[in-house]
Design a protein around this motif. Structure first.
Motif, PDB file in Angstrom:
ATOM      1  N   GLU A  91     -46.860   5.491 -51.977  1.00 56.93           N
ATOM      2  CA  GLU A  91     -48.102   5.619 -52.736  1.00 56.93           C
ATOM      3  C   GLU A  91     -49.013   6.742 -52.252  1.00 56.93           C
ATOM      4  OE1 GLU A  91     -49.671   1.690 -52.510  1.00 56.93           O
ATOM      5  OE2 GLU A  91     -48.042   0.860 -53.735  1.00 56.93           O
ATOM      6  N   ASN A  92     -48.593   7.418 -51.185  1.00 52.25           N
ATOM      7  CA  ASN A  92     -49.445   8.475 -50.644  1.00 52.25           C
ATOM      8  C   ASN A  92     -48.722   9.801 -50.575  1.00 52.25           C
ATOM      9  OD1 ASN A  92     -52.090   7.254 -49.566  1.00 52.25           O
ATOM     10  ND2 ASN A  92     -50.481   5.799 -48.979  1.00 52.25           N
ATOM     11  N   LYS A  93     -49.499  10.829 -50.809  1.00 51.64           N
ATOM     12  CA  LYS A  93     -48.935  12.157 -50.642  1.00 51.64           C
ATOM     13  C   LYS A  93     -49.052  12.608 -49.198  1.00 51.64           C
ATOM     14  CE  LYS A  93     -49.105  14.920 -54.799  1.00 51.64           C
ATOM     15  NZ  LYS A  93     -49.950  15.800 -55.581  1.00 51.64           N
ATOM     16  N   ASP A  94     -50.132  12.152 -48.555  1.00 52.73           N
ATOM     17  CA  ASP A  94     -50.321  12.552 -47.163  1.00 52.73           C
ATOM     18  C   ASP A  94     -49.296  11.838 -46.301  1.00 52.73           C
ATOM     19  OD1 ASP A  94     -52.552  13.540 -48.351  1.00 52.73           O
ATOM     20  OD2 ASP A  94     -53.843  11.894 -47.660  1.00 52.73           O
ATOM     21  N   VAL A  95     -48.897  12.561 -45.296  1.00 56.23           N
ATOM     22  CA  VAL A  95     -47.903  11.985 -44.404  1.00 56.23           C
ATOM     23  C   VAL A  95     -48.604  11.221 -43.292  1.00 56.23           C
ATOM     24  CG1 VAL A  95     -46.057  12.540 -42.819  1.00 56.23           C
ATOM     25  CG2 VAL A  95     -46.299  13.817 -44.937  1.00 56.23           C
ATOM     26  N   ASN A  96     -48.393   9.920 -43.228  1.00 58.15           N
ATOM     27  CA  ASN A  96     -49.052   9.114 -42.209  1.00 58.15           C
ATOM     28  C   ASN A  96     -48.214   8.961 -40.963  1.00 58.15           C
ATOM     29  OD1 ASN A  96     -51.567   8.134 -43.442  1.00 58.15           O
ATOM     30  ND2 ASN A  96     -50.138   7.456 -45.013  1.00 58.15           N
ATOM     31  N   PHE A  97     -46.963   8.706 -41.186  1.00 54.96           N
ATOM     32  CA  PHE A  97     -46.057   8.631 -40.037  1.00 54.96           C
ATOM     33  C   PHE A  97     -44.760   9.274 -40.468  1.00 54.96           C
ATOM     34  CE2 PHE A  97     -45.233   5.128 -42.672  1.00 54.96           C
ATOM     35  CZ  PHE A  97     -46.363   4.335 -42.701  1.00 54.96           C
ATOM     36  N   ASN A  98     -44.249  10.075 -39.596  1.00 59.76           N
ATOM     37  CA  ASN A  98     -43.083  10.850 -39.967  1.00 59.76           C
ATOM     38  C   ASN A  98     -42.141  10.977 -38.792  1.00 59.76           C
ATOM     39  OD1 ASN A  98     -41.825  12.074 -42.055  1.00 59.76           O
ATOM     40  ND2 ASN A  98     -43.024  13.968 -42.005  1.00 59.76           N
ATOM     41  N   ALA A 105     -37.276  20.979 -39.917  1.00 62.98           N
ATOM     42  CA  ALA A 105     -37.916  21.873 -40.878  1.00 62.98           C
ATOM     43  C   ALA A 105     -38.857  21.078 -41.778  1.00 62.98           C
ATOM     44  CB  ALA A 105     -36.852  22.587 -41.713  1.00 62.98           C
ATOM     45  N   LEU A 106     -38.411  19.929 -42.226  1.00 64.73           N
ATOM     46  CA  LEU A 106     -39.245  19.130 -43.124  1.00 64.73           C
ATOM     47  C   LEU A 106     -40.486  18.600 -42.404  1.00 64.73           C
ATOM     48  CD1 LEU A 106     -36.518  17.179 -45.110  1.00 64.73           C
ATOM     49  CD2 LEU A 106     -38.018  18.980 -45.967  1.00 64.73           C
ATOM     50  N   ILE A 107     -40.275  18.075 -41.208  1.00 62.99           N
ATOM     51  CA  ILE A 107     -41.403  17.523 -40.454  1.00 62.99           C
ATOM     52  C   ILE A 107     -42.424  18.627 -40.173  1.00 62.99           C
ATOM     53  CG2 ILE A 107     -42.108  16.411 -38.285  1.00 62.99           C
ATOM     54  CD1 ILE A 107     -40.316  14.411 -39.336  1.00 62.99           C
ATOM     55  N   ASP A 108     -41.934  19.790 -39.780  1.00 60.86           N
ATOM     56  CA  ASP A 108     -42.842  20.907 -39.501  1.00 60.86           C
ATOM     57  C   ASP A 108     -43.678  21.282 -40.715  1.00 60.86           C
ATOM     58  OD1 ASP A 108     -41.951  21.007 -36.971  1.00 60.86           O
ATOM     59  OD2 ASP A 108     -40.651  22.765 -37.212  1.00 60.86           O
ATOM     60  N   HIS A 109     -43.096  21.110 -41.891  1.00 60.95           N
ATOM     61  CA  HIS A 109     -43.835  21.452 -43.107  1.00 60.95           C
ATOM     62  C   HIS A 109     -44.538  20.261 -43.729  1.00 60.95           C
ATOM     63  CE1 HIS A 109     -41.300  25.048 -42.717  1.00 60.95           C
ATOM     64  NE2 HIS A 109     -42.339  25.646 -43.283  1.00 60.95           N
ATOM     65  N   HIS A 110     -44.720  19.224 -42.942  1.00 58.84           N
ATOM     66  CA  HIS A 110     -45.419  18.021 -43.411  1.00 58.84           C
ATOM     67  C   HIS A 110     -44.803  17.426 -44.665  1.00 58.84           C
ATOM     68  CE1 HIS A 110     -48.350  18.795 -40.367  1.00 58.84           C
ATOM     69  NE2 HIS A 110     -48.426  20.049 -40.802  1.00 58.84           N
ATOM     70  N   ARG A 111     -43.492  17.445 -44.718  1.00 58.90           N
ATOM     71  CA  ARG A 111     -42.814  16.736 -45.799  1.00 58.90           C
ATOM     72  C   ARG A 111     -42.392  15.394 -45.234  1.00 58.90           C
ATOM     73  NH1 ARG A 111     -40.954  21.064 -49.057  1.00 58.90           N
ATOM     74  NH2 ARG A 111     -42.485  22.699 -48.786  1.00 58.90           N
ATOM     75  N   GLN A 112     -42.429  14.378 -46.082  1.00 61.22           N
ATOM     76  CA  GLN A 112     -42.116  13.033 -45.599  1.00 61.22           C
ATOM     77  C   GLN A 112     -40.601  12.827 -45.472  1.00 61.22           C
ATOM     78  OE1 GLN A 112     -44.441  10.237 -44.956  1.00 61.22           O
ATOM     79  NE2 GLN A 112     -42.546   9.511 -44.006  1.00 61.22           N
ATOM     80  N   VAL A 113     -40.219  12.206 -44.364  1.00 62.45           N
ATOM     81  CA  VAL A 113     -38.815  11.857 -44.170  1.00 62.45           C
ATOM     82  C   VAL A 113     -38.714  10.346 -43.955  1.00 62.45           C
ATOM     83  CG1 VAL A 113     -36.769  12.161 -42.714  1.00 62.45           C
ATOM     84  CG2 VAL A 113     -38.317  14.098 -43.102  1.00 62.45           C
ATOM     85  N   VAL A 114     -37.784   9.705 -44.650  1.00 63.66           N
ATOM     86  CA  VAL A 114     -37.536   8.273 -44.455  1.00 63.66           C
ATOM     87  C   VAL A 114     -36.056   8.111 -44.110  1.00 63.66           C
ATOM     88  CG1 VAL A 114     -37.587   5.965 -45.491  1.00 63.66           C
ATOM     89  CG2 VAL A 114     -39.301   7.671 -46.159  1.00 63.66           C
ATOM     90  N   LEU A 115     -35.794   7.360 -43.040  1.00 66.28           N
ATOM     91  CA  LEU A 115     -34.411   7.181 -42.605  1.00 66.28           C
ATOM     92  C   LEU A 115     -34.105   5.705 -42.447  1.00 66.28           C
ATOM     93  CD1 LEU A 115     -34.704   9.844 -39.784  1.00 66.28           C
ATOM     94  CD2 LEU A 115     -33.551  10.176 -41.983  1.00 66.28           C
ATOM     95  N   SER A 116     -32.846   5.343 -42.583  1.00 65.23           N
ATOM     96  CA  SER A 116     -32.478   3.966 -42.275  1.00 65.23           C
ATOM     97  C   SER A 116     -31.221   3.971 -41.436  1.00 65.23           C
ATOM     98  CB  SER A 116     -32.210   3.168 -43.548  1.00 65.23           C
ATOM     99  OG  SER A 116     -30.850   3.302 -43.916  1.00 65.23           O
ATOM    100  N   ALA A 117     -31.043   2.906 -40.671  1.00 64.96           N
ATOM    101  CA  ALA A 117     -29.815   2.742 -39.894  1.00 64.96           C
ATOM    102  C   ALA A 117     -29.646   1.267 -39.583  1.00 64.96           C
ATOM    103  CB  ALA A 117     -29.879   3.551 -38.607  1.00 64.96           C
ATOM    104  N   ASP A 118     -28.463   0.928 -39.124  1.00 68.76           N
ATOM    105  CA  ASP A 118     -28.235  -0.477 -38.797  1.00 68.76           C
ATOM    106  C   ASP A 118     -28.716  -0.814 -37.387  1.00 68.76           C
ATOM    107  OD1 ASP A 118     -26.327   0.767 -37.262  1.00 68.76           O
ATOM    108  OD2 ASP A 118     -24.621  -0.357 -38.060  1.00 68.76           O
ATOM    109  N   ARG A 119     -29.276   0.165 -36.685  1.00 68.19           N
ATOM    110  CA  ARG A 119     -29.817  -0.098 -35.359  1.00 68.19           C
ATOM    111  C   ARG A 119     -30.990   0.836 -35.100  1.00 68.19           C
ATOM    112  NH1 ARG A 119     -24.131   1.169 -33.023  1.00 68.19           N
ATOM    113  NH2 ARG A 119     -23.655   0.440 -35.094  1.00 68.19           N
ATOM    114  N   SER A 120     -31.703   0.581 -34.013  1.00 65.91           N
ATOM    115  CA  SER A 120     -32.891   1.383 -33.723  1.00 65.91           C
ATOM    116  C   SER A 120     -32.479   2.777 -33.256  1.00 65.91           C
ATOM    117  CB  SER A 120     -33.717   0.685 -32.639  1.00 65.91           C
ATOM    118  OG  SER A 120     -32.989   0.676 -31.441  1.00 65.91           O
TER     119      SER A 120
END
Ligand code: ADP
Ligand code: MG
Length: 476
Positions: free
Chosen positions: A167-174, A264-279
């Motif tokens: 719901e947000n354009k701003d990146v809160n946690f990345n 590259a994405l993080i540096d440009h304040h683009r949001q990244v979402v990842l998933s995995a079966d472990r931490s």
């Protein structure tokens, strides 16, 4: 990258063009190794994708075929490869599903990028092609939305974080890093983010794909000498989601490329979402610097479901089929008895609905017990030692490898004893076999651990709380 592949082979120059020739030889070996019908059913539909880090990557048309081939024929395929190319020491088969073959309700994910497409027959490499239109994300399942996601204690953090991102354009946690066991809703949440984000901000480029697809596109770009446009398209998205990241473990160049894209994405304040079966810290086979970077944003753990959540999910499903009559105790029974994961719970529910529709009778408790006999039995012994080890390591925030190591430092020794204790109590494993699971320790060590934890629980209320919490995680 193509150059690198050539340089890696000091004895024989592997030109890219000869990979196809190698594949033909591999197929020849396999044809003589298999009987005709097995060859036709299982080998012929395979296509070569590329060779990466000594791993021959092939593609199969369905997940079922991939799993079957990997389980039954991987050794034979590996051995054929090693005869043809001494540098190949592993194989991987990915799923290359056809766009056409998918459920008509499944829509393309992103208005930008490329989509992979398989031609009707992918028996030869030549026939696997990338269609250069502008789709490159995977397809989104229209059933996986926030509306259809039932929120409970075990997933509320992940859900809230997912909503925030959507719901947000701003990146809160990345990045936002979602992790949890199989079938607990990671993919559902990621698709929900994509759907919602598209609705809020139609102009944004949102791309969702699995780590496997990321790798596939990456190796294809090498193969078609097109890494520049690969890099460009991935650095050009506003929200990138990569599912099942554990897949890139031990795949070195894919990992490297992923990390470049990620940075590259993080540096440009683009949001990244990842998933995995472990931490992140437990992603063995992923470089340390990458693992630590993955944990910089928000890491949200999806815990195993509890009874209320399972009941909520079943009620929602029951509301979706008003034409089927279901006795009220059936849902409670299923929620209590099928606690492994939501996918299985849904499977059980769907089986009951199908059964009841076929015979034209309401779903009763008796019918449920009879139809689901096998499933119910399997759920009685669902907790595995691996799962306990993984969860305990996560819970105490230590590495899985440390938990299994010989290290005696208190901060790893105690969690290790707790894990042994839980294995003894929650699985039917014997003391020697638990010992083997913990780096080949003696059964007396396990016995001592169980006794020690039993004693400590009497005096150490913090530890007792920890164990109660862990037990609840496994048994509710
Ligand atoms: P994962 O990706 O974690 O393995 P999925 O997202 O594929 O799991 O979920 C498996 C199935 O369970 C899907 O059909 C999904 O819709 C369903 N599911 C999981 N969690 C929930 C939930 N909280 N509410 C509704 N459905 C859920
Ligand atoms: Mg998933």
């Amino acid at each position: 990258m193509a150059k690198k592949l050539i340089q890696q082979d000091p004895t024989k120059v592997i030109l890219k063009d000869t990979i196809d020739a190698q594949w033909v030889s591999v197929l020849d070996y396999l044809r003589s190794d298999f009987d005709e019908s097995s060859y036709k059913s299982w080998i012929k539909p395979l296509a070569l994708v590329n060779i990466e880090d000594g791993c021959a990557v092939m593609a199969a048309p369905t997940r079922f075929m991939r799993n079957w081939i990997m389980e039954n024929f991987s050794e034979r395929i590996k051995s054929a490869w090693s005869k043809v190319n001494g540098h190949v020491n592993d194989i991987e088969i990915m799923v290359l599903s056809s766009h056409k073959g998918l459920d008509h309700k499944v829509l393309p994910a992103s208005p930008s990028g490329k989509i992979l497409k398989k031609t009707t027959d992918i028996a030869s490499t030549e026939q696997v092609k990338i269609i250069r239109d502008d789709q490159f994300g995977a397809l989104l399942d229209p059933r996986f939305t926030f509306d259809s996601f039932v929120v409970g204690k075990s997933n509320e953090l992940a859900y809230a974080a997912a909503r925030r991102v959507a719901e947000n354009k701003d990146v809160n946690f990345n990045p936002l890093f979602l992790h949890g066991g199989v079938g607990l809703g990671k993919t559902h949440l990621m698709h929900s983010i994509a759907w919602a984000n598209r609705e809020y901000f139609p102009e944004r480029k949102v791309v969702y794909l699995s780590a496997e697809q990321f790798m596939y596109q990456f190796v294809s770009s090498i193969r078609y000498k097109d890494t520049m446009s690969f890099k460009k398209k991935f650095r050009n998205v506003d929200l990138l989601m990569i599912d099942d990241l554990q897949f890139i473990a031990n795949k070195n160049s894919t990992q490297e490329e992923f990390f470049h894209t990620f940075n590259a994405l993080i540096d440009h304040h683009r949001q990244v979402v990842l998933s995995a079966d472990r931490s992140p810290s437990n992603l063995d086979g992923v470089e340390e610097r990458i693992r630590s970077r993955l944990g910089w944003g928000l890491v949200a753990d999806i815990h195993p479901t509890d009874y209320e959540l399972r009941l909520g999910i079943l009620q929602q499903k029951a509301n979706g089929v008003p034409e089927v009559e279901i006795q009220s105790e059936v849902l409670e029974f299923l929620a209590r008895r099928i606690s492994s994961n939501v996918r299985e719970l849904e499977g059980a529910f769907n089986r009951m609905v199908a059964h009841s529709t076929l015979i034209g009778r309401p779903i009763t408790l008796d019918m449920t017990q009879e139809v689901l006999q096998d499933l119910l039995r399997a759920n009685d012994r669902r907790v595995t030692a691996d799962e306990i080890q993984r969860r305990v390591a996560d819970y105490f925030n230590i590495k899985l490898s440390d938990l299994l190591s010989a290290r005696r430092a208190r901060q790893v020794a105690r969690p290790r004893q707790v894990a042994m204790y839980l294995c003894k109590h929650l699985t039917s494993k014997s003391l020697p076999s638990i010992g083997r699971k913990f780096g080949g320790r003696d059964h007396t060590t396990v016995m001592h651990a169980v006794k020690r934890i039993d004693e400590l629980r009497q005096t150490d209320s913090v530890l007792d709380e920890d164990i109660l919490h862990l037990e609840r995680m496994f048994s509710t």
